[in-house]
Structures are given as structure tokens and as C-alpha cells.
Design a protein around this motif. Structure first.
Motif, PDB file in Angstrom:
ATOM      1  N   HIS A  16      18.648 107.465  69.204  1.00  0.00           N
ATOM      2  CA  HIS A  16      18.164 108.700  68.564  1.00  0.00           C
ATOM      3  C   HIS A  16      18.845 108.866  67.206  1.00  0.00           C
ATOM      4  O   HIS A  16      20.054 108.616  67.092  1.00  0.00           O
ATOM      5  CB  HIS A  16      18.496 109.893  69.462  1.00  0.00           C
ATOM      6  N   PRO A  17      18.131 109.245  66.126  1.00  0.00           N
ATOM      7  CA  PRO A  17      16.704 109.642  66.035  1.00  0.00           C
ATOM      8  C   PRO A  17      15.772 108.511  65.620  1.00  0.00           C
ATOM      9  O   PRO A  17      14.606 108.754  65.346  1.00  0.00           O
ATOM     10  CB  PRO A  17      16.753 110.721  64.958  1.00  0.00           C
ATOM     11  N   LEU A  18      16.277 107.279  65.536  1.00  0.00           N
ATOM     12  CA  LEU A  18      15.438 106.152  65.133  1.00  0.00           C
ATOM     13  C   LEU A  18      14.260 105.977  66.076  1.00  0.00           C
ATOM     14  O   LEU A  18      13.136 105.639  65.647  1.00  0.00           O
ATOM     15  CB  LEU A  18      16.270 104.870  65.070  1.00  0.00           C
ATOM     16  N   ASN A  19      14.480 106.229  67.358  1.00  0.00           N
ATOM     17  CA  ASN A  19      13.394 106.064  68.329  1.00  0.00           C
ATOM     18  C   ASN A  19      12.238 107.040  68.053  1.00  0.00           C
ATOM     19  O   ASN A  19      11.074 106.686  68.186  1.00  0.00           O
ATOM     20  CB  ASN A  19      13.917 106.213  69.754  1.00  0.00           C
ATOM     21  N   LEU A  20      12.579 108.259  67.647  1.00  0.00           N
ATOM     22  CA  LEU A  20      11.539 109.244  67.350  1.00  0.00           C
ATOM     23  C   LEU A  20      10.759 108.865  66.091  1.00  0.00           C
ATOM     24  O   LEU A  20       9.541 109.066  66.015  1.00  0.00           O
ATOM     25  CB  LEU A  20      12.155 110.631  67.191  1.00  0.00           C
ATOM     26  N   LEU A  21      11.448 108.318  65.098  1.00  0.00           N
ATOM     27  CA  LEU A  21      10.780 107.884  63.873  1.00  0.00           C
ATOM     28  C   LEU A  21       9.814 106.745  64.160  1.00  0.00           C
ATOM     29  O   LEU A  21       8.647 106.762  63.727  1.00  0.00           O
ATOM     30  CB  LEU A  21      11.820 107.455  62.840  1.00  0.00           C
ATOM     31  N   LEU A  22      10.284 105.758  64.910  1.00  0.00           N
ATOM     32  CA  LEU A  22       9.418 104.635  65.269  1.00  0.00           C
ATOM     33  C   LEU A  22       8.252 105.085  66.141  1.00  0.00           C
ATOM     34  O   LEU A  22       7.124 104.601  65.990  1.00  0.00           O
ATOM     35  CB  LEU A  22      10.231 103.562  65.999  1.00  0.00           C
ATOM     36  N   LEU A  23       8.520 106.021  67.042  1.00  0.00           N
ATOM     37  CA  LEU A  23       7.456 106.541  67.903  1.00  0.00           C
ATOM     38  C   LEU A  23       6.391 107.253  67.075  1.00  0.00           C
ATOM     39  O   LEU A  23       5.186 107.104  67.333  1.00  0.00           O
ATOM     40  CB  LEU A  23       8.040 107.498  68.937  1.00  0.00           C
ATOM     41  N   THR A  24       6.809 108.015  66.088  1.00  0.00           N
ATOM     42  CA  THR A  24       5.856 108.724  65.229  1.00  0.00           C
ATOM     43  C   THR A  24       4.986 107.746  64.447  1.00  0.00           C
ATOM     44  O   THR A  24       3.758 107.902  64.379  1.00  0.00           O
ATOM     45  CB  THR A  24       6.608 109.652  64.259  1.00  0.00           C
ATOM     46  N   LEU A  25       5.611 106.731  63.858  1.00  0.00           N
ATOM     47  CA  LEU A  25       4.847 105.721  63.119  1.00  0.00           C
ATOM     48  C   LEU A  25       3.878 104.983  64.037  1.00  0.00           C
ATOM     49  O   LEU A  25       2.722 104.739  63.677  1.00  0.00           O
ATOM     50  CB  LEU A  25       5.802 104.727  62.456  1.00  0.00           C
ATOM     51  N   PHE A  26       4.353 104.642  65.219  1.00  0.00           N
ATOM     52  CA  PHE A  26       3.508 103.951  66.193  1.00  0.00           C
ATOM     53  C   PHE A  26       2.304 104.806  66.574  1.00  0.00           C
ATOM     54  O   PHE A  26       1.165 104.324  66.618  1.00  0.00           O
ATOM     55  CB  PHE A  26       4.339 103.612  67.425  1.00  0.00           C
ATOM     56  N   THR A  27       2.538 106.076  66.829  1.00  0.00           N
ATOM     57  CA  THR A  27       1.461 106.982  67.223  1.00  0.00           C
ATOM     58  C   THR A  27       0.448 107.159  66.100  1.00  0.00           C
ATOM     59  O   THR A  27      -0.769 107.187  66.349  1.00  0.00           O
ATOM     60  CB  THR A  27       2.046 108.347  67.627  1.00  0.00           C
ATOM     61  N   ILE A  28       0.911 107.260  64.858  1.00  0.00           N
ATOM     62  CA  ILE A  28       0.006 107.431  63.718  1.00  0.00           C
ATOM     63  C   ILE A  28      -0.890 106.211  63.548  1.00  0.00           C
ATOM     64  O   ILE A  28      -2.094 106.335  63.296  1.00  0.00           O
ATOM     65  CB  ILE A  28       0.808 107.708  62.433  1.00  0.00           C
ATOM     66  N   THR A  29      -0.321 105.005  63.686  1.00  0.00           N
ATOM     67  CA  THR A  29      -1.131 103.797  63.532  1.00  0.00           C
ATOM     68  C   THR A  29      -2.191 103.689  64.633  1.00  0.00           C
ATOM     69  O   THR A  29      -3.340 103.321  64.367  1.00  0.00           O
ATOM     70  CB  THR A  29      -0.250 102.541  63.538  1.00  0.00           C
ATOM     71  N   ILE A  30      -1.805 104.028  65.853  1.00  0.00           N
ATOM     72  CA  ILE A  30      -2.779 104.027  66.953  1.00  0.00           C
ATOM     73  C   ILE A  30      -3.858 105.078  66.694  1.00  0.00           C
ATOM     74  O   ILE A  30      -5.065 104.830  66.888  1.00  0.00           O
ATOM     75  CB  ILE A  30      -2.079 104.308  68.293  1.00  0.00           C
ATOM     76  N   ALA A  31      -3.441 106.252  66.239  1.00  0.00           N
ATOM     77  CA  ALA A  31      -4.386 107.338  65.977  1.00  0.00           C
ATOM     78  C   ALA A  31      -5.375 106.969  64.883  1.00  0.00           C
ATOM     79  O   ALA A  31      -6.552 107.348  64.935  1.00  0.00           O
ATOM     80  CB  ALA A  31      -3.620 108.602  65.598  1.00  0.00           C
ATOM     81  N   PHE A  32      -4.917 106.232  63.882  1.00  0.00           N
ATOM     82  CA  PHE A  32      -5.811 105.807  62.799  1.00  0.00           C
ATOM     83  C   PHE A  32      -6.897 104.878  63.346  1.00  0.00           C
ATOM     84  O   PHE A  32      -8.077 105.008  62.992  1.00  0.00           O
ATOM     85  CB  PHE A  32      -5.010 105.104  61.711  1.00  0.00           C
ATOM     86  N   ALA A  33      -6.516 103.954  64.215  1.00  0.00           N
ATOM     87  CA  ALA A  33      -7.496 103.057  64.825  1.00  0.00           C
ATOM     88  C   ALA A  33      -8.478 103.834  65.700  1.00  0.00           C
ATOM     89  O   ALA A  33      -9.688 103.555  65.698  1.00  0.00           O
ATOM     90  CB  ALA A  33      -6.776 101.988  65.642  1.00  0.00           C
ATOM     91  N   VAL A  34      -7.980 104.816  66.440  1.00  0.00           N
ATOM     92  CA  VAL A  34      -8.855 105.654  67.265  1.00  0.00           C
ATOM     93  C   VAL A  34      -9.831 106.433  66.381  1.00  0.00           C
ATOM     94  O   VAL A  34     -11.024 106.545  66.679  1.00  0.00           O
ATOM     95  CB  VAL A  34      -8.021 106.623  68.127  1.00  0.00           C
ATOM     96  N   GLY A  35      -9.318 106.963  65.269  1.00  0.00           N
ATOM     97  CA  GLY A  35     -10.172 107.715  64.357  1.00  0.00           C
ATOM     98  C   GLY A  35     -11.280 106.868  63.761  1.00  0.00           C
ATOM     99  O   GLY A  35     -12.437 107.317  63.649  1.00  0.00           O
ATOM    100  N   LEU A  36     -10.964 105.624  63.394  1.00  0.00           N
ATOM    101  CA  LEU A  36     -11.996 104.733  62.852  1.00  0.00           C
ATOM    102  C   LEU A  36     -13.052 104.410  63.897  1.00  0.00           C
ATOM    103  O   LEU A  36     -14.243 104.309  63.583  1.00  0.00           O
ATOM    104  CB  LEU A  36     -11.345 103.450  62.334  1.00  0.00           C
ATOM    105  N   ALA A  37     -12.619 104.227  65.139  1.00  0.00           N
ATOM    106  CA  ALA A  37     -13.582 103.958  66.209  1.00  0.00           C
ATOM    107  C   ALA A  37     -14.505 105.160  66.432  1.00  0.00           C
ATOM    108  O   ALA A  37     -15.712 104.998  66.670  1.00  0.00           O
ATOM    109  CB  ALA A  37     -12.851 103.606  67.494  1.00  0.00           C
ATOM    110  N   CYS A  38     -13.944 106.348  66.333  1.00  0.00           N
ATOM    111  CA  CYS A  38     -14.734 107.562  66.558  1.00  0.00           C
ATOM    112  C   CYS A  38     -15.602 107.925  65.363  1.00  0.00           C
ATOM    113  O   CYS A  38     -16.598 108.652  65.502  1.00  0.00           O
ATOM    114  CB  CYS A  38     -13.813 108.735  66.885  1.00  0.00           C
ATOM    115  N   ALA A  39     -15.226 107.442  64.164  1.00  0.00           N
ATOM    116  CA  ALA A  39     -15.956 107.807  62.946  1.00  0.00           C
ATOM    117  C   ALA A  39     -17.389 107.299  62.966  1.00  0.00           C
ATOM    118  O   ALA A  39     -18.268 107.877  62.313  1.00  0.00           O
ATOM    119  CB  ALA A  39     -15.219 107.269  61.722  1.00  0.00           C
ATOM    120  N   PHE A  40     -17.626 106.223  63.706  1.00  0.00           N
ATOM    121  CA  PHE A  40     -18.969 105.632  63.754  1.00  0.00           C
ATOM    122  C   PHE A  40     -19.565 105.748  65.160  1.00  0.00           C
ATOM    123  O   PHE A  40     -20.375 104.915  65.577  1.00  0.00           O
ATOM    124  CB  PHE A  40     -18.907 104.170  63.309  1.00  0.00           C
ATOM    125  N   THR A  41     -19.125 106.770  65.870  1.00  0.00           N
ATOM    126  CA  THR A  41     -19.606 107.018  67.229  1.00  0.00           C
ATOM    127  C   THR A  41     -20.190 108.422  67.307  1.00  0.00           C
ATOM    128  O   THR A  41     -19.701 109.357  66.650  1.00  0.00           O
ATOM    129  CB  THR A  41     -18.454 106.889  68.247  1.00  0.00           C
TER     130      THR A  41
END
Length: 250
Positions: free
Chosen positions: A104-129
């Protein structure tokens, strides 16, 4: 002497109440650790998971409603490069996240970056659905996750252990990955996509049960970040394969 007997009775009564309450709070019959500590760990994991889902919803909604973002990704060469990089980035981030998930707090920073990258991929998938398909997948994912979570807690409370699912789920995931690669280079049509998505949904349902069981029994108290990541990936993957299934069936 009478006072001593009365004091012993009251002390024994309080001890019995404590033992009964402690047994009632136990998550599984052979539990040796403090139920209060394990429940605190579980609450922390679900709090982190909820924050991840809120962040995912916010980022994905931004990608969907700000149309220049998906248009840039799909209609420009640099956008395609960015998209490929963002698809690979979560797998890259998983490595340091695994090794530093207790720091801590490196784990929270990495978790946030990881979540944002996953969310971006989810958003692109939903953008054309279609919005209807996204709504159907969201409702079904919520119901399944809630139901399987309740079932796992209920089953574990009665002595069930789902650790045996580990090897089967790992082997199934490998089959999914290979089949997915085949689909990329040799598309097999809508029916095969539906079959693939349906089987993938069942596998990720198994992962939800497996990872919830591990959260209840296996994870150490310092593993709250990794426990949240495991459940988050289960939920997101289940949502994505359901979107794929409904898209193919539409």
C-alpha cells in the motif's frame, strides 16, 4: 458461597452466549479463525469491488457517449494501435499488480490503472452494441452474480468446498482461449459464436463460485486487492460474453 455460585452461573451464561454467537457468525463448520476478522476482510473486498464497478461504469459510459473516442479507435491507424495497446495493457499490469498487491498504496494505484484499462475495452465493446443488448447483459449479469454469491455462502456454511473446481476451470479457460484465437483467424459463424459464448458464460459462473469460496476460506487478510481483482475479472468477463451471445443471437 451463594454469591460465588451466582457469579459462576452468570459467567457461564455469558460464555455460552459468546460461544453461540461466535458459532452463528462462522462462515463454515471447520472455521478456526475469528469470524469477525474474516467478515471484515470480505466487506473490504466487496467495497473495493463496488468501487471498481463504479469506475468501470463511468469510464465505459464516457467511451460510449463521447463518440469521437470510438470513432478515433476504429477509423484511424493510430487509433487501432492505441486499441491494441490498451487490450494488452491489462495483462501487462496484472504482473506488477500480483507482485505488489500487498504494498500500500502502490497496490491501489496499480488497481486503478488496471480497472481503467479494462473499463476502456468494455466501453469500446458497448459503443457498437445496441442499448437493449447492453441492458439485457447487465441485468442478467447482476442476477447471476448475486444468486451465485448467495448460493456459495449458503453452501460453504453447510460444509461444501469448491476448491476442486480449480483444475477444471483452468483447463476450460485454456480451451476458451484457443477457440477464441481460432475464431479470430477462422470465423465459424453466428452459431459457433453463440455456443462459444454460452460455454464461456458457464465457465465464468464457475469462476465466481470458485473465487468466492477462496475469499471465504483461502485468502489471507492482506490479499484483499487480489481477491477483488479475481471477482472483478469474473464479473466483467461474464458480462462481455453475455454481450457477445446476445449480439450473435440478435
Amino acid at each position: 458461597m451463594g454469591r460465588n455460585n451466582k457469579g459462576d452461573i452468570e459467567s457461564g451464561f455469558r460464555e455460552n452466549i459468546y460461544i453461540n454467537n461466535n458459532a452463528r457468525d462462522q462462515l463454515y463448520p471447520t472455521m478456526l479463525e475469528s469470524p469477525q476478522l474474516r467478515w471484515a476482510f470480505i466487506r473490504k473486498v466487496y467495497a473495493i469491488l463496488c468501487m471498481q464497478m463504479l469506475l468501470t461504469t463511468a469510464v465505459a459510459a464516457t467511451v460510449v457517449f463521447v463518440r469521437p473516442i470510438p470513432n478515433f479507435v476504429t477509423h484511424t491507424t493510430s487509433g487501432i494501435v492505441v486499441y491494441i495497446f490498451l487490450c494488452l495493457l491489462p495483462f501487462i499490469l496484472l504482473i506488477p499488480l500480483y507482485y505488489f498487491h500487498k504494498s500500500h498504496p502502490l497496490n491501489l494505484l496499480l488497481l486503478t490503472l488496471f480497472t481503467i484499462t479494462i473499463a476502456f475495452a468494455v466501453g469500446l465493446a458497448c459503443a457498437f452494441t445496441k442499448g437493449r443488448i447492453i441492458l439485457e447483459a447487465t441485468i442478467l449479469t447482476s442476477v447471476v452474480v448475486f444468486g451465485l454469491t448467495l448460493y456459495t455462502f449458503w453452501a460453504v456454511k453447510r460444509g461444501k468446498d469448491f476448491t476442486f473446481l480449480g483444475p477444471f476451470l483452468f483447463a476450460s479457460l485454456l480451451v476458451l482461449l484457443v477457440f477464441g484465437l481460432i475464431q479470430i483467424f477462422l470465423p465459424l459463424g453466428k452459431i459457433s459464436v453463440m455456443v462459444y459464448s454460452g460455454l464461456a458464460a458457464l465457465i465464468f459462473c464457475g469462476f465466481i463460485v470458485f473465487d468466492t469460496n477462496n475469499m471465504i476460506k483461502r485468502y489471507n487478510y492482506d490479499d484483499y486487492i487480489w481477491a477483488a481483482v479475481s471477482l472483478y475479472l469474473d464479473v466483467v468477463n461474464l458480462f462481455m460474453v453475455l454481450v457477445t451471445f446476445f449480439n450473435a443471437a440478435d
